[in-house]
Design a protein around this motif. Structure first.
Motif, PDB file in Angstrom:
ATOM      1  N   ILE A  92       0.828  -1.211   0.000  1.00  0.00           N
ATOM      2  CA  ILE A  92       0.000   0.000   0.000  1.00  0.00           C
ATOM      3  C   ILE A  92       0.861   1.260   0.000  1.00  0.00           C
ATOM      4  O   ILE A  92       0.553   2.243  -0.688  1.00  0.00           O
ATOM      5  N   TYR A  99      -3.140   5.238  -3.726  1.00  0.00           N
ATOM      6  CA  TYR A  99      -4.276   5.348  -4.663  1.00  0.00           C
ATOM      7  C   TYR A  99      -4.781   6.791  -4.682  1.00  0.00           C
ATOM      8  O   TYR A  99      -5.026   7.369  -3.622  1.00  0.00           O
ATOM      9  N   ARG A 117      -8.737  -0.576   4.823  1.00  0.00           N
ATOM     10  CA  ARG A 117      -7.872   0.472   4.275  1.00  0.00           C
ATOM     11  C   ARG A 117      -8.376   0.996   2.927  1.00  0.00           C
ATOM     12  O   ARG A 117      -7.731   1.859   2.331  1.00  0.00           O
ATOM     13  N   CYS A 118      -9.467   0.447   2.437  1.00  0.00           N
ATOM     14  CA  CYS A 118     -10.013   0.868   1.150  1.00  0.00           C
ATOM     15  C   CYS A 118     -10.400   2.351   1.201  1.00  0.00           C
ATOM     16  O   CYS A 118     -11.214   2.747   2.040  1.00  0.00           O
ATOM     17  N   PRO A 119      -9.837   3.188   0.320  1.00  0.00           N
ATOM     18  CA  PRO A 119     -10.123   4.621   0.381  1.00  0.00           C
ATOM     19  C   PRO A 119     -11.509   4.998  -0.151  1.00  0.00           C
ATOM     20  O   PRO A 119     -12.064   6.029   0.239  1.00  0.00           O
ATOM     21  N   ASP A 120     -12.062   4.186  -1.023  1.00  0.00           N
ATOM     22  CA  ASP A 120     -13.350   4.588  -1.617  1.00  0.00           C
ATOM     23  C   ASP A 120     -14.087   3.353  -2.124  1.00  0.00           C
ATOM     24  O   ASP A 120     -14.758   2.660  -1.367  1.00  0.00           O
ATOM     25  N   ASN A 121     -13.905   3.031  -3.402  1.00  0.00           N
ATOM     26  CA  ASN A 121     -14.597   1.923  -4.046  1.00  0.00           C
ATOM     27  C   ASN A 121     -13.749   0.651  -3.929  1.00  0.00           C
ATOM     28  O   ASN A 121     -12.623   0.605  -4.420  1.00  0.00           O
ATOM     29  N   LEU A 122     -14.301  -0.401  -3.287  1.00  0.00           N
ATOM     30  CA  LEU A 122     -13.511  -1.611  -3.034  1.00  0.00           C
ATOM     31  C   LEU A 122     -13.054  -2.263  -4.327  1.00  0.00           C
ATOM     32  O   LEU A 122     -11.909  -2.703  -4.446  1.00  0.00           O
ATOM     33  N   GLN A 145     -12.449  -0.926  -7.325  1.00  0.00           N
ATOM     34  CA  GLN A 145     -11.356  -0.155  -7.931  1.00  0.00           C
ATOM     35  C   GLN A 145     -10.069  -0.265  -7.105  1.00  0.00           C
ATOM     36  O   GLN A 145      -8.972  -0.312  -7.647  1.00  0.00           O
ATOM     37  N   TRP A 146     -10.235  -0.306  -5.818  1.00  0.00           N
ATOM     38  CA  TRP A 146      -9.080  -0.433  -4.896  1.00  0.00           C
ATOM     39  C   TRP A 146      -8.356  -1.770  -5.119  1.00  0.00           C
ATOM     40  O   TRP A 146      -7.124  -1.823  -5.215  1.00  0.00           O
ATOM     41  N   HIS A 163      -6.632  -1.792  -8.520  1.00  0.00           N
ATOM     42  CA  HIS A 163      -5.433  -0.945  -8.442  1.00  0.00           C
ATOM     43  C   HIS A 163      -4.258  -1.730  -7.841  1.00  0.00           C
ATOM     44  O   HIS A 163      -3.148  -1.748  -8.402  1.00  0.00           O
TER      45      HIS A 163
END
Length: 572
Positions: A45, A50, A178-183, A185-186, A189
């Motif tokens: 990470i 991201y 720890r996913c910042p937004d959309n799982l 897309q995370w 990435h």
């Protein structure tokens, strides 16, 4: 033999055309815990935040070492199984966290397994040891069973299986948290960057011995994998019946447990010397495979060689010989204790072999070990090198085959009259300068002076040698009045001037004058109990009522001590 080292992207590592990894059964089990898994996730990470800048640097995961023929995908993993297994688990977790019909799920599956036209699995990205591979195939490589594993409590047969389940739970929890937004897309990435911007250095060779040496050179911690693990796999693997295989696996593992891993590894070197009577030339594993050939009759090797030698090694190491005669039992075990203090282990093969071949006659055992300790001590005092020691002990091994009496006489004769004279000269000279043998000689002497023939110095772990007459007395000390320079130089390092002390007392004694030094040796509440050092009490006061440690006393000690050592080792 070829050695090849290349830097490979993970998208090439996890490609069944390039690599199909196998963890051989002699390897240690999968052992990564929460700490290592969290460290891997943290690194990944941190390396690829991201969203990611296109110029972000690549990430290096270290190296793996393989036995692999050039141009073929099959690869036996010598080093790197923990990373490869955890990375495979991470890919399986990525797949699990993506929507059920997502096209990337099938792409990940193709990295882990390959099917033929009928749908049967014929290729594997990674196969674990046989103990865990079915479990790994069912719950990690397969696309449908990870969910079941996450809630599985029963049926986990090994620690590795429990760790795989626990680490899968940790990875899923950490990635979601720890996913910042959309799982989705995370995960995509991280997946893309893992494959395209992460690298391993792959070191490959088609020779096990070469791979072993490379690992030992690269990894200062030493090789987890040991020769006995490989031999275990090959020897027990040739036992075809399940019941027999389980029986001999149990025997093997019990012997390893009894001896401990380090000594069990050393046992195979001792067996090699017993069998071949020479040092290894082609590498220990190669010579076992080509010359000793235990794999050709596995049960006979374990029953008639491995177990008897392991048992006798343990008896010698732990001084656990027993017989009907209590006094002879004590004498033999004491000789084992002295041999264990020798600065090399070259005496062990004949020691083990004699007990295996002639274990029924206590009198002959005692006489043999009297002579073996004499030979081992003599070669150490003479500073014989490893090749010379090997030649002598090979003669003892040959004599053991001819009988106990022959072995006893040959072992005694292997110190020539000239060598015995050389040993006496060394003992009568500047013994302190004989760094390899001096402590052994003084402990041997100290026990000879003790009531019952055994001094506390025999078992004391921290013992140092003290000069009563100091090596460098101060110019204004009493020592310089009692001893002139020539006499001090002649006698300071000789037996008659040396005593044994605990390390703590050695630092206290320093270069004191004799009376002060004597007080330190025998201070109230913590007296020195080594007989050699207690002899200092014999010193009487001179006409001026002062304690003197002079040339006359040291000479008398020298003559007495030398004669004791001559008697101990029957030096002629």
């Amino acid at each position: 033999m070829t050695i090849k080292a290349t830097e490979e992207q993970l998208n090439k590592i996890f490609n069944l055309t390039n690599y199909q990894f196998t963890i051989p059964s002699y390897q240690r089990p999968y052992a990564w815990t929460k700490d290592q898994v969290l460290e891997l996730i943290d690194d990944l990470i941190d390396a690829f935040p991201y969203p990611l800048d296109e110029d972000h640097p690549d990430y290096f995961f270290g190296s793996i070492i393989l036995i692999k023929e050039d141009g073929k995908p099959n690869a036996e993993v010598i080093d790197g199984q923990q990373r490869l297994t955890t990375l495979t688990l991470l890919l399986s977790v990525f797949r699990h966290l993506l929507p059920e019909n997502h096209k990337t799920r099938s792409k990940i599956s193709q990295l882990l397994e390959g099917e033929d036209i009928t749908g049967a699995i014929i290729e594997y990205g990674l196969q674990l040891r046989s103990q865990d591979n079915d479990f790994f195939a069912k719950y990690i490589r397969d696309d449908k069973k990870l969910e079941e594993l996450l809630t599985k409590d029963a049926g986990l047969r090994t620690d590795s299986q429990r760790l795989l389940r626990d680490n899968a739970i940790i990875l899923i929890s950490e990635l979601k948290e720890r996913c910042p937004d959309n799982l989705e897309q995370w995960i995509l990435h991280l997946y893309k960057n893992l494959l395209n911007k992460c690298y391993l250095v792959v070191v490959s060779t088609d020779s096990f011995e070469t791979a072993y040496r490379i690992f030992s050179t690269i990894n200062s911690r030493g090789l987890d994998l040991q020769l006995n693990d490989i031999l275990k796999s090959e020897i027990i693997g040739n036992i075809t019946e399940d019941i027999e295989r389980n029986k001999y696996t149990h025997i093997w593992e019990r012997e390893e447990k009894d001896l401990g891993r380090k000594d069990f590894e050393a046992l195979f070197s001792h067996i090699h010397r017993i069998k071949l009577r020479e040092k290894q030339k082609l590498g220990l594993l190669t010579e076992y495979r080509k010359k000793i050939k235990p794999q050709e009759n596995s049960t006979e090797f374990i029953d008639k060689v491995l177990k008897p030698c392991s048992d006798k090694f343990e008896v010698i190491r732990d001084q656990r010989f027993n017989c009907d005669n209590e006094e002879e039992e004590k004498q033999v075990n004491r000789l084992f204790g002295w041999l264990n203090l020798i600065d090399n282990s070259d005496w062990l093969p004949p020691a083990i072999y004699f007990l295996v071949k002639h274990h029924n006659n206590t009198f002959e055992i005692k006489n043999f070990f009297v002579n073996l300790e004499r030979l081992a001590a003599g070669l150490m005092i003479l500073r014989a090198d490893i090749n010379e020691r090997g030649r002598r002990y090979a003669k003892v091994l040959d004599a053991i085959d001819e009988g106990a009496e022959k072995a006893i006489s040959v072992t005694e004769e292997l110190l020539s009259a000239q060598e015995q004279n050389q040993i006496i000269e060394i003992l009568d000279g500047n013994l302190y300068l004989q760094t390899r043998s001096r402590l052994y000689v003084l402990k041997r002497l100290d026990s000879a002076l003790a009531e019952g023939g055994l001094s506390p110095s025999f078992d004391e772990k921290i013992v140092t040698i003290e000069h009563v007459l100091p090596q460098n007395p101060k110019n204004d000390s009493d020592w310089c009045q009692i001893w002139d320079d020539e006499a001090r130089e002649k006698w300071v390092h000789r037996l008659g001037n040396l005593v044994l002390l605990s390390r703590r007392k050695n630092s206290q004694a320093q270069n004191y004058d004799f009376e002060a030094k004597k007080d330190k040796y025998f201070e109230k509440g913590n007296p020195t109990i080594f007989p050699l050092t207690l002899n200092v009490i014999r010193v009487k006061k001179d006409h001026k009522k002062r304690m003197r440690w002079d040339k006359q006393i040291v000479q008398a000690n020298q003559q007495e001590y030398l004669q004791i050592l001559i008697n101990i080792w029957s030096l002629k």
